[in-house]
Design a protein around this motif. Structure first.
Motif, PDB file in Angstrom:
ATOM      1  N   SER A  19       0.878  -1.389   0.412  1.00 35.02           N
ATOM      2  CA  SER A  19      -0.478   0.464   0.194  1.00 35.02           C
ATOM      3  C   SER A  19       1.016   0.898  -0.089  1.00 35.02           C
ATOM      4  O   SER A  19       2.050   1.030   0.454  1.00 35.02           O
ATOM      5  CB  SER A  19      -0.767   0.354   0.834  1.00 35.02           C
ATOM      6  OG  SER A  19      -0.291   0.192   2.525  1.00 35.02           O
ATOM      7  N   SER A  20       0.015   2.470  -0.115  1.00 34.75           N
ATOM      8  CA  SER A  20       0.939   3.391  -0.324  1.00 34.75           C
ATOM      9  C   SER A  20       1.803   3.991   0.508  1.00 34.75           C
ATOM     10  O   SER A  20       2.296   4.669   1.099  1.00 34.75           O
ATOM     11  CB  SER A  20       0.280   4.935  -1.087  1.00 34.75           C
ATOM     12  OG  SER A  20      -1.116   4.811  -0.564  1.00 34.75           O
ATOM     13  N   ALA A  25       5.341   4.918   5.183  1.00 32.81           N
ATOM     14  CA  ALA A  25       5.865   4.729   6.552  1.00 32.81           C
ATOM     15  C   ALA A  25       7.538   4.358   5.885  1.00 32.81           C
ATOM     16  O   ALA A  25       8.482   4.493   6.765  1.00 32.81           O
ATOM     17  CB  ALA A  25       5.124   3.628   7.166  1.00 32.81           C
ATOM     18  N   ILE A  26       7.612   3.309   5.595  1.00 28.75           N
ATOM     19  CA  ILE A  26       8.865   3.077   5.585  1.00 28.75           C
ATOM     20  C   ILE A  26      10.263   4.070   4.599  1.00 28.75           C
ATOM     21  O   ILE A  26      11.319   3.895   4.690  1.00 28.75           O
ATOM     22  CB  ILE A  26       8.813   1.527   4.169  1.00 28.75           C
ATOM     23  CG1 ILE A  26       8.563   0.404   4.009  1.00 28.75           C
ATOM     24  CG2 ILE A  26      10.479   1.158   3.854  1.00 28.75           C
ATOM     25  CD1 ILE A  26       8.347  -0.869   3.752  1.00 28.75           C
ATOM     26  N   ALA A  27       9.690   4.722   3.194  1.00 29.95           N
ATOM     27  CA  ALA A  27      10.775   5.789   3.106  1.00 29.95           C
ATOM     28  C   ALA A  27      11.002   6.907   4.500  1.00 29.95           C
ATOM     29  O   ALA A  27      11.492   7.523   4.131  1.00 29.95           O
ATOM     30  CB  ALA A  27       9.758   6.715   1.621  1.00 29.95           C
ATOM     31  N   ALA A  28       9.457   7.224   5.603  1.00 31.37           N
ATOM     32  CA  ALA A  28      10.121   7.865   6.374  1.00 31.37           C
ATOM     33  C   ALA A  28      11.116   6.952   7.305  1.00 31.37           C
ATOM     34  O   ALA A  28      11.675   8.090   8.387  1.00 31.37           O
ATOM     35  CB  ALA A  28       8.852   8.555   7.445  1.00 31.37           C
ATOM     36  N   SER A  29      11.056   6.361   7.806  1.00 25.40           N
ATOM     37  CA  SER A  29      11.895   5.106   8.560  1.00 25.40           C
ATOM     38  C   SER A  29      12.778   5.256   7.845  1.00 25.40           C
ATOM     39  O   SER A  29      14.040   5.734   9.027  1.00 25.40           O
ATOM     40  CB  SER A  29      11.332   3.736   8.948  1.00 25.40           C
ATOM     41  OG  SER A  29      11.621   2.848   7.827  1.00 25.40           O
ATOM     42  N   LEU A  30      13.508   5.012   6.609  1.00 25.04           N
ATOM     43  CA  LEU A  30      15.166   5.223   6.071  1.00 25.04           C
ATOM     44  C   LEU A  30      15.072   6.716   5.940  1.00 25.04           C
ATOM     45  O   LEU A  30      16.239   6.483   6.386  1.00 25.04           O
ATOM     46  CB  LEU A  30      14.816   4.136   4.895  1.00 25.04           C
ATOM     47  CG  LEU A  30      14.535   3.152   4.495  1.00 25.04           C
ATOM     48  CD1 LEU A  30      14.233   3.180   2.857  1.00 25.04           C
ATOM     49  CD2 LEU A  30      15.826   2.618   5.046  1.00 25.04           C
TER      50      LEU A  30
END
Length: 58
Positions: A19-20, A25-30
């Motif tokens: 899902s977007s 969320a993955i991009a923000a945590s990275l």
């Protein structure tokens, strides 16, 4: 993110694999991890420079 199933021998449209919200969320945590790593490196470099500039009694 989509998976193209046509390359694996199946006919049809691409199926979504995440899902977007999960992708964001993955991009923000990275991004947060990269920022934290940069801050740790900066503090380490600054503290080592301060330590070298300090005169130690002989």
């Amino acid at each position: 993110m989509t998976r193209w199933s046509g390359t694996a021998g199946f006919d049809g449209r691409p199926a979504p694999v995440a899902s977007s919200r999960l992708t964001n969320a993955i991009a923000a945590s990275l991004a947060l991890g990269a920022l934290t790593l940069c801050l740790v490196v900066a503090v380490t470099v600054l503290s080592s420079n301060i330590g070298m500039a300090t005169a130690f009694p002989a």
